[in-house]
Design a protein around this motif. Structure first.
Motif, short mmCIF file in Angstrom:
data_model
loop_
_atom_site.label_atom_id
_atom_site.label_comp_id
_atom_site.label_asym_id
_atom_site.label_seq_id
_atom_site.Cartn_x
_atom_site.Cartn_y
_atom_site.Cartn_z
N LEU A 107 43.13 45.93 -11.19
CA LEU A 107 42.46 47.18 -11.52
C LEU A 107 43.01 47.75 -12.82
CD1 LEU A 107 42.37 48.72 -7.92
CD2 LEU A 107 40.71 47.22 -9.02
N ASP A 108 42.33 48.75 -13.38
CA ASP A 108 42.72 49.33 -14.67
C ASP A 108 44.15 49.83 -14.69
OD1 ASP A 108 40.27 48.74 -15.78
OD2 ASP A 108 39.45 50.74 -15.43
N ASN A 109 44.65 50.32 -13.57
CA ASN A 109 46.01 50.84 -13.51
C ASN A 109 47.06 49.75 -13.24
OD1 ASN A 109 45.49 50.28 -10.84
ND2 ASN A 109 45.90 52.35 -10.10
N GLY A 110 46.61 48.48 -13.14
CA GLY A 110 47.52 47.38 -12.88
C GLY A 110 47.67 47.01 -11.42
N LYS A 111 47.05 47.78 -10.54
CA LYS A 111 47.13 47.50 -9.11
C LYS A 111 46.37 46.23 -8.77
CE LYS A 111 46.63 49.45 -4.62
NZ LYS A 111 45.77 49.86 -3.65
N LEU A 112 46.94 45.44 -7.87
CA LEU A 112 46.32 44.20 -7.40
C LEU A 112 45.47 44.50 -6.17
CD1 LEU A 112 49.50 41.96 -7.63
CD2 LEU A 112 47.67 42.17 -9.32
N ASP A 113 44.31 43.83 -6.09
CA ASP A 113 43.39 44.13 -5.00
C ASP A 113 42.53 42.89 -4.71
OD1 ASP A 113 42.18 45.81 -3.11
OD2 ASP A 113 40.66 46.51 -4.51
N ASN A 114 41.91 42.88 -3.53
CA ASN A 114 40.88 41.90 -3.18
C ASN A 114 41.39 40.46 -3.27
OD1 ASN A 114 38.36 41.00 -2.39
ND2 ASN A 114 37.54 40.99 -4.47
#
Length: 125
Positions: A107-114
């Motif tokens: 994500l834009d903030n660097g968070k990992l997802d999915n």
């Protein structure tokens, strides 16, 4: 900038970043086998006996701060060869021990997802 990672215990300084005349050290990662720097984001993967772990750090006030962590299922535990697609905002990581390709969104903030898994199957002709 040069980045060096090494296998080691969680409390050891396992990632060292050399930048001109500065040295930064990161710890709290058990056995960071591969690292990847993309702009102000640092991604690393860790192998242990039960699962693989994917970390994302962001450069904030000249320090890398942990942003996110994803854990793979226990049958996908030997992670290696990490790459990033800026166009798709995805990390791609291979698991040579299990034959899986691990994919996750950044994500834009660097968070990992999915977290996604694709299994490689050998097809004999």
């Amino acid at each position: 900038m040069y980045i060096i990672s090494s296998y080691g215990k969680k409390e050891e300084k396992n990632i060292i970043i050399f930048e001109q005349d500065k040295i930064k050290e990161l710890s709290n990662i058990e056995s960071p086998s591969y690292v990847l720097l993309v702009d102000d984001l640092l991604f690393t993967i860790s192998e242990n006996s039960t699962n693989g772990i994917i970390y994302s750090y962001k450069l904030i006030d000249n320090e890398f701060k942990l942003i996110s962590m994803l854990m793979t299922p226990n049958y996908v535990n030997i992670l290696c060869h990490i790459t990033y697609s800026k166009k798709q905002n995805k990390l791609y990581i291979s698991s040579w021990g299990s034959g899986y390709l691990v994919i996750c969104d950044v994500l834009d903030n660097g968070k990992l997802d999915n977290l996604q898994l694709i299994k490689y199957n050998n097809i004999d002709n």
